[in-house]
Design a protein around this motif. Structure first.
Motif, PDB file in Angstrom:
ATOM      1  N   ASP A  25      50.199  59.992   3.402  1.00  6.80           N
ATOM      2  CA  ASP A  25      51.082  60.739   2.511  1.00  6.80           C
ATOM      3  C   ASP A  25      52.465  60.119   2.477  1.00  6.80           C
ATOM      4  O   ASP A  25      53.182  60.218   1.498  1.00  6.80           O
ATOM      5  N   LYS A  26      52.868  59.515   3.580  1.00 10.14           N
ATOM      6  CA  LYS A  26      54.213  58.962   3.664  1.00 10.14           C
ATOM      7  C   LYS A  26      54.116  57.528   4.157  1.00 10.14           C
ATOM      8  O   LYS A  26      53.319  57.207   5.009  1.00 10.14           O
ATOM      9  N   LYS A  27      54.977  56.688   3.629  1.00  6.70           N
ATOM     10  CA  LYS A  27      54.937  55.288   4.001  1.00  6.70           C
ATOM     11  C   LYS A  27      56.275  54.884   4.603  1.00  6.70           C
ATOM     12  O   LYS A  27      57.323  55.151   4.040  1.00  6.70           O
ATOM     13  N   SER A  28      56.248  54.246   5.724  1.00 11.33           N
ATOM     14  CA  SER A  28      57.454  53.697   6.316  1.00 11.33           C
ATOM     15  C   SER A  28      57.804  52.400   5.625  1.00 11.33           C
ATOM     16  O   SER A  28      56.932  51.601   5.306  1.00 11.33           O
ATOM     17  N   THR A  29      59.087  52.225   5.353  1.00 13.34           N
ATOM     18  CA  THR A  29      59.522  51.010   4.675  1.00 13.34           C
ATOM     19  C   THR A  29      60.060  49.982   5.658  1.00 13.34           C
ATOM     20  O   THR A  29      60.736  49.050   5.279  1.00 13.34           O
ATOM     21  N   GLY A  30      59.782  50.172   6.928  1.00 13.08           N
ATOM     22  CA  GLY A  30      60.245  49.216   7.909  1.00 13.08           C
ATOM     23  C   GLY A  30      60.305  49.830   9.285  1.00 13.08           C
ATOM     24  O   GLY A  30      60.348  51.052   9.442  1.00 13.08           O
ATOM     25  N   ASP A  31      60.318  48.993  10.293  1.00  6.40           N
ATOM     26  CA  ASP A  31      60.340  49.460  11.675  1.00  6.40           C
ATOM     27  C   ASP A  31      61.788  49.581  12.130  1.00  6.40           C
ATOM     28  O   ASP A  31      62.318  48.697  12.785  1.00  6.40           O
ATOM     29  N   TRP A  32      62.435  50.680  11.752  1.00  6.14           N
ATOM     30  CA  TRP A  32      63.849  50.862  12.063  1.00  6.14           C
ATOM     31  C   TRP A  32      64.109  52.281  12.565  1.00  6.14           C
ATOM     32  O   TRP A  32      63.304  53.185  12.356  1.00  6.14           O
ATOM     33  N   LYS A  33      65.266  52.465  13.189  1.00  5.41           N
ATOM     34  CA  LYS A  33      65.707  53.778  13.646  1.00  5.41           C
ATOM     35  C   LYS A  33      67.217  53.900  13.445  1.00  5.41           C
ATOM     36  O   LYS A  33      67.919  52.892  13.303  1.00  5.41           O
ATOM     37  N   ILE A  34      67.686  55.130  13.438  1.00  3.30           N
ATOM     38  CA  ILE A  34      69.114  55.421  13.377  1.00  3.30           C
ATOM     39  C   ILE A  34      69.473  56.228  14.619  1.00  3.30           C
ATOM     40  O   ILE A  34      68.775  57.181  14.976  1.00  3.30           O
ATOM     41  N   GLY A  35      70.547  55.863  15.295  1.00  6.26           N
ATOM     42  CA  GLY A  35      71.035  56.612  16.447  1.00  6.26           C
ATOM     43  C   GLY A  35      72.121  57.579  16.016  1.00  6.26           C
ATOM     44  O   GLY A  35      73.054  57.190  15.305  1.00  6.26           O
ATOM     45  N   ILE A  36      71.999  58.847  16.414  1.00  3.28           N
ATOM     46  CA  ILE A  36      73.026  59.851  16.105  1.00  3.28           C
ATOM     47  C   ILE A  36      73.578  60.397  17.412  1.00  3.28           C
ATOM     48  O   ILE A  36      72.817  60.863  18.265  1.00  3.28           O
ATOM     49  N   ILE A  37      74.901  60.335  17.558  1.00  2.00           N
ATOM     50  CA  ILE A  37      75.562  60.785  18.787  1.00  2.00           C
ATOM     51  C   ILE A  37      76.493  61.934  18.446  1.00  2.00           C
ATOM     52  O   ILE A  37      77.391  61.798  17.591  1.00  2.00           O
ATOM     53  N   THR A  38      76.317  63.091  19.086  1.00  2.00           N
ATOM     54  CA  THR A  38      77.155  64.269  18.843  1.00  2.00           C
ATOM     55  C   THR A  38      77.597  64.872  20.175  1.00  2.00           C
ATOM     56  O   THR A  38      77.206  64.402  21.247  1.00  2.00           O
ATOM     57  N   GLY A  39      78.396  65.950  20.066  1.00  2.00           N
ATOM     58  CA  GLY A  39      78.737  66.717  21.250  1.00  2.00           C
ATOM     59  C   GLY A  39      77.581  67.617  21.656  1.00  2.00           C
ATOM     60  O   GLY A  39      76.553  67.692  20.984  1.00  2.00           O
ATOM     61  N   THR A  40      77.763  68.303  22.761  1.00  2.00           N
ATOM     62  CA  THR A  40      76.742  69.231  23.248  1.00  2.00           C
ATOM     63  C   THR A  40      76.812  70.547  22.467  1.00  2.00           C
ATOM     64  O   THR A  40      77.750  70.772  21.697  1.00  2.00           O
ATOM     65  N   VAL A  41      75.841  71.414  22.674  1.00  2.00           N
ATOM     66  CA  VAL A  41      75.805  72.700  21.987  1.00  2.00           C
ATOM     67  C   VAL A  41      77.047  73.523  22.307  1.00  2.00           C
ATOM     68  O   VAL A  41      77.624  74.178  21.437  1.00  2.00           O
ATOM     69  N   SER A  42      77.510  73.502  23.553  1.00  2.00           N
ATOM     70  CA  SER A  42      78.669  74.315  23.936  1.00  2.00           C
ATOM     71  C   SER A  42      79.966  73.781  23.331  1.00  2.00           C
ATOM     72  O   SER A  42      80.897  74.548  23.084  1.00  2.00           O
ATOM     73  N   GLN A  43      80.037  72.482  23.102  1.00  2.00           N
ATOM     74  CA  GLN A  43      81.241  71.908  22.490  1.00  2.00           C
ATOM     75  C   GLN A  43      81.251  72.154  20.987  1.00  2.00           C
ATOM     76  O   GLN A  43      82.273  72.520  20.424  1.00  2.00           O
ATOM     77  N   ASN A  44      80.151  71.909  20.320  1.00  2.00           N
ATOM     78  CA  ASN A  44      80.075  72.143  18.873  1.00  2.00           C
ATOM     79  C   ASN A  44      78.610  72.191  18.466  1.00  2.00           C
ATOM     80  O   ASN A  44      77.993  71.157  18.203  1.00  2.00           O
ATOM     81  N   GLU A  45      78.072  73.396  18.400  1.00  2.00           N
ATOM     82  CA  GLU A  45      76.644  73.561  18.156  1.00  2.00           C
ATOM     83  C   GLU A  45      76.218  73.018  16.797  1.00  2.00           C
ATOM     84  O   GLU A  45      75.149  72.421  16.656  1.00  2.00           O
ATOM     85  N   GLU A  46      77.073  73.198  15.765  1.00  2.00           N
ATOM     86  CA  GLU A  46      76.627  72.828  14.426  1.00  2.00           C
ATOM     87  C   GLU A  46      76.412  71.322  14.284  1.00  2.00           C
ATOM     88  O   GLU A  46      75.513  70.884  13.562  1.00  2.00           O
ATOM     89  N   GLU A  47      77.203  70.528  14.990  1.00  2.00           N
ATOM     90  CA  GLU A  47      76.995  69.073  14.923  1.00  2.00           C
ATOM     91  C   GLU A  47      75.655  68.693  15.562  1.00  2.00           C
ATOM     92  O   GLU A  47      74.909  67.865  15.023  1.00  2.00           O
ATOM     93  N   TYR A  48      75.368  69.306  16.678  1.00  2.00           N
ATOM     94  CA  TYR A  48      74.095  69.033  17.346  1.00  2.00           C
ATOM     95  C   TYR A  48      72.923  69.468  16.470  1.00  2.00           C
ATOM     96  O   TYR A  48      71.926  68.751  16.340  1.00  2.00           O
ATOM     97  N   ARG A  49      73.038  70.633  15.832  1.00  2.00           N
ATOM     98  CA  ARG A  49      71.976  71.125  14.948  1.00  2.00           C
ATOM     99  C   ARG A  49      71.825  70.222  13.729  1.00  2.00           C
ATOM    100  O   ARG A  49      70.716  70.018  13.226  1.00  2.00           O
ATOM    101  N   ALA A  50      72.940  69.695  13.221  1.00  2.00           N
ATOM    102  CA  ALA A  50      72.869  68.790  12.068  1.00  2.00           C
ATOM    103  C   ALA A  50      72.085  67.536  12.424  1.00  2.00           C
ATOM    104  O   ALA A  50      71.301  67.023  11.615  1.00  2.00           O
ATOM    105  N   ALA A  51      72.279  67.044  13.633  1.00  2.00           N
ATOM    106  CA  ALA A  51      71.524  65.872  14.083  1.00  2.00           C
ATOM    107  C   ALA A  51      70.037  66.199  14.177  1.00  2.00           C
ATOM    108  O   ALA A  51      69.179  65.401  13.773  1.00  2.00           O
ATOM    109  N   GLN A  52      69.713  67.380  14.704  1.00  2.00           N
ATOM    110  CA  GLN A  52      68.310  67.794  14.786  1.00  2.00           C
ATOM    111  C   GLN A  52      67.682  67.944  13.401  1.00  2.00           C
ATOM    112  O   GLN A  52      66.537  67.549  13.179  1.00  2.00           O
ATOM    113  N   THR A  53      68.446  68.510  12.466  1.00  2.00           N
ATOM    114  CA  THR A  53      67.954  68.678  11.097  1.00  2.00           C
ATOM    115  C   THR A  53      67.669  67.331  10.458  1.00  2.00           C
ATOM    116  O   THR A  53      66.642  67.142   9.789  1.00  2.00           O
ATOM    117  N   THR A  54      68.583  66.389  10.657  1.00  2.00           N
ATOM    118  CA  THR A  54      68.395  65.043  10.108  1.00  2.00           C
ATOM    119  C   THR A  54      67.142  64.399  10.684  1.00  2.00           C
ATOM    120  O   THR A  54      66.351  63.784   9.959  1.00  2.00           O
TER     121      THR A  54
END
Length: 386
Positions: A25-54
């Motif tokens: 159903d889905k095709k990968s266009t290459g063997d790549w990854k993106i690294g996302i670095i955020t604060g912890t949940v206690s410092q800023n939960e929404e940034e951490y959740r945004a990374a999880q959503t992505t």
């Protein structure tokens, strides 16, 4: 006979390959990854959740995990070696082709220096940097930041509309050592004087200090009622720190004071926790639902119009739109690392309402001491009243 068998074998292999591709159903266009670095949940939960959503969106799109998540430590000022190690550790994976760091806490520039010792092929995006613009812009390929200086005028204009007679600015020496935050504080003071609003420069504990986030939060809970008792209900409160937003919103709500916006404007930033808003599973990521709930609770407590924010969660936008921008660069949709039109496109796509309506986002380039940065993008969005 051998030729026939050989032709049959080739046909069989080709048929299997075709069926395998057709069945995906889905095709990968290459063997790549993106690294996302955020604060912890206690410092800023929404940034951490945004990374999880992505991360989940990319899994849904490609059928495989394309995102590596990492956090920096809560007391990052005392653990900058850990900040460096965590960022450099992700970049050590040869499959990682881009990094999205938000927030760019102190130590991020040193981490990028470490990364660049072995990886000069990465696209590096930093959102909401706490380091000097000259320092971080010289290392990151693209920087995203709220228009702190624009906010120096916009926030006071908004507080005036809300009826503020006093404006309390909570911060601490570490944040005031950041050039943009210090300059914004000065603009707050200047614009308060223009409108006849009393400006109060209040020092709070640093959440990265010995008392940690909980100590800073307890200070806010205890101090806001004292300030309201001293200056009256028509006092607007602002804090430069993410961890302070939930107790600040809760205290402002209880004291019937004024809250122009969180430090990182967003309907998610502090409001759900402070106002005890439960977000059902089917409403996760539904910004309109959160805004409606905040307005409902405020209306029930005679607080309508005394709180406001931006309609778009800005740091979440930096993470999710930044990852989309990185993905398009990796996939060759554009070659140059700095593409202003693509950045605007990614921001606009993220900021659309559920009805598909576009939210106006003002994007400009940072200019400081006569120098314009071609990779440092500032964002300003109009307020919504709550």
């Amino acid at each position: 006979m051998k030729s026939v068998r050989r032709l049959f074998s080739i046909f069989l292999v080709v048929s299997i390959c075709i069926s395998l591709f057709a069945g995906c159903d889905k095709k990968s266009t290459g063997d790549w990854k993106i690294g996302i670095i955020t604060g912890t949940v206690s410092q800023n939960e929404e940034e951490y959740r945004a990374a999880q959503t992505t991360k989940q969106k990319f899994i849904d799109e490609y059928g495989e995990d394309k995102v590596i998540l990492q956090t920096y430590p809560e007391k990052f000022m005392d653990e900058q070696e850990t900040v460096i190690a965590n960022i450099a550790g992700i970049a050590a994976d040869p499959k990682v082709k881009a990094l999205v760091v938000c927030q760019g806490v102190p130590g991020t520039s040193a981490a990028i220096d470490k990364v660049l010792e072995t990886r000069d092929d990465l696209l590096i995006i930093v959102g909401t940097s706490g380091e000097d613009p000259n320092m971080i812009a010289d290392r990151a390929d693209v920087c995203f930041q709220m228009d702190e200086l624009g906010m120096g005028t916009a926030v006071i204009d908004q507080a005036k509309k809300q009826g503020a007679e006093t404006f309390v600015h909570y911060s601490f020496p570490r944040h005031m050592s950041y050039a943009l935050l210090a300059a914004r504080r000065d603009l707050f003071k200047e614009n308060c004087e223009k409108y006849g609003i009393k400006f109060v420069d209040a020092t709070a504990p640093d959440p990265t200090g010995d008392a940690g986030p909980s100590g800073a939060q307890q200070f806010i809970i205890e101090d806001v009622p004292k300030k309201v008792q001293q200056y009256g209900e028509d006092t607007a409160f602002f804090s430069t720190n993410c961890a302070m937003q939930p107790p600040l919103i809760k205290s402002v709500f209880q004291q019937h004071a004024i809250y122009p916006q969180p430090c990182c404007p967003s309907p998610y930033h502090g409001f759900p926790a402070a106002l005890e808003i439960e977000i059902p599973e089917d409403k996760k990521g539904d910004t309109g639902y959160v805004i409606d709930e905040i307005r409902r609770i405020n209306a029930e407590n005679d607080m309508t119009g005394r709180m406001s924010t931006w309609p778009v969660p800005v740091n979440m936008m930096f993470i999710e739109a930044g990852a989309q921008y990185a993905k398009q660069w990796i996939e060759g949709k554009f070659k140059e690392k700095i593409n202003e039109e693509k950045i605007k496109e990614c921001f606009t796509d993220y900021a659309k309402t559920d009805d598909g309506e576009e939210i106006a986002i003002n994007i400009s380039l940072l200019e400081e001491n006569g120098k314009q940065f071609d990779n440092y993008f500032l964002v300003l969005i109009d307020f919504i009243d709550l």
